[in-house]
Design a protein around this motif. Structure first.
Motif, short mmCIF file in Angstrom:
data_model
loop_
_atom_site.label_atom_id
_atom_site.label_comp_id
_atom_site.label_asym_id
_atom_site.label_seq_id
_atom_site.Cartn_x
_atom_site.Cartn_y
_atom_site.Cartn_z
N VAL A 105 -3.03 -0.89 -4.94
CA VAL A 105 -4.20 -0.56 -5.77
C VAL A 105 -4.09 -1.17 -7.16
CG1 VAL A 105 -5.48 1.34 -6.84
CG2 VAL A 105 -4.90 1.44 -4.41
N PRO A 106 -2.94 -1.07 -7.86
CA PRO A 106 -2.85 -1.73 -9.17
C PRO A 106 -3.05 -3.25 -9.07
CG PRO A 106 -1.05 -0.17 -8.92
CD PRO A 106 -1.75 -0.25 -7.58
N LEU A 107 -2.54 -3.84 -8.01
CA LEU A 107 -2.72 -5.28 -7.79
C LEU A 107 -4.20 -5.61 -7.62
CD1 LEU A 107 -0.88 -7.78 -7.43
CD2 LEU A 107 -0.88 -7.31 -4.99
N HIS A 123 0.83 -1.20 0.00
CA HIS A 123 0.00 0.00 0.00
C HIS A 123 0.87 1.26 0.00
CE1 HIS A 123 -3.38 2.58 0.56
NE2 HIS A 123 -3.07 2.90 1.80
N ARG A 179 -6.73 -3.82 -8.74
CA ARG A 179 -7.40 -3.60 -10.04
C ARG A 179 -7.22 -4.82 -10.95
NH1 ARG A 179 -5.21 2.05 -10.39
NH2 ARG A 179 -6.83 3.30 -9.42
N ASN A 180 -5.99 -5.31 -11.01
CA ASN A 180 -5.69 -6.48 -11.85
C ASN A 180 -6.47 -7.71 -11.42
OD1 ASN A 180 -3.94 -5.03 -13.45
ND2 ASN A 180 -2.11 -5.67 -12.34
N ASN A 189 1.77 0.02 -4.75
CA ASN A 189 1.58 -1.19 -5.56
C ASN A 189 0.31 -1.98 -5.24
OD1 ASN A 189 4.00 -0.97 -7.13
ND2 ASN A 189 5.13 -1.54 -5.29
#
Length: 96
Positions: A85-87, A79, A89-90, A83
Motif C-alpha cells: 500500500v505505501p508503494l 502485501h 501511494r508513492n 509494504n
C-alpha cells in the motif's frame, strides 16, 4: 489516480494473473492490464519479461511506478508485509 501507476502484463488464461489483478482491484487500484495473448507482439513481450524476471514465464509481471515489482509471489509478499500500500501511494495509484 494514474492508471499507468500500476501496469500488469497478463494473459487471459493465467489464474495467477487473474489473482494479482483482483488483489489490486480490491485495494482500489485501477491498474492498466496488458493481455499479451491479445497483442500481436505478445509472445515477444512475454519472452522479454521472462528474461527480465529470470523466470520461465513472463506473466504476471507487475510494474508499480514504472519499476518492476515482480510476479505474484513478490506482490503477495509486499502485501502481506504491509509494504504494498505505501508503494502504491508513492506511485500515485492510491490516494487514501
Amino acid at each position: 489516480m494514474d492508471r499507468r501507476a500500476v501496469v500488469i502484463f497478463s494473459t487471459s488464461s493465467c489464474c495467477m494473473c487473474h489473482t494479482v489483478t483482483q488483489l489490486f482491484r480490491e485495494l482500489g487500484v485501477n491498474a492498466t492490464v496488458v493481455e499479451l495473448d491479445e497483442d500481436p507482439r505478445g509472445k515477444e513481450m512475454e519472452k522479454a519479461l521472462a528474461r527480465l524476471m529470470g523466470r520461465s514465464t513472463g506473466v504476471p509481471a507487475v510494474f508499480i511506478g514504472g519499476r518492476l515489482a515482480g510476479s505474484t509471489d513478490k506482490v503477495m509478499s509486499l502485501h502481506l508485509s504491509g509494504n504494498l500500500v505505501p508503494l502504491l501511494r508513492n506511485a500515485g495509484a492510491l490516494w487514501v
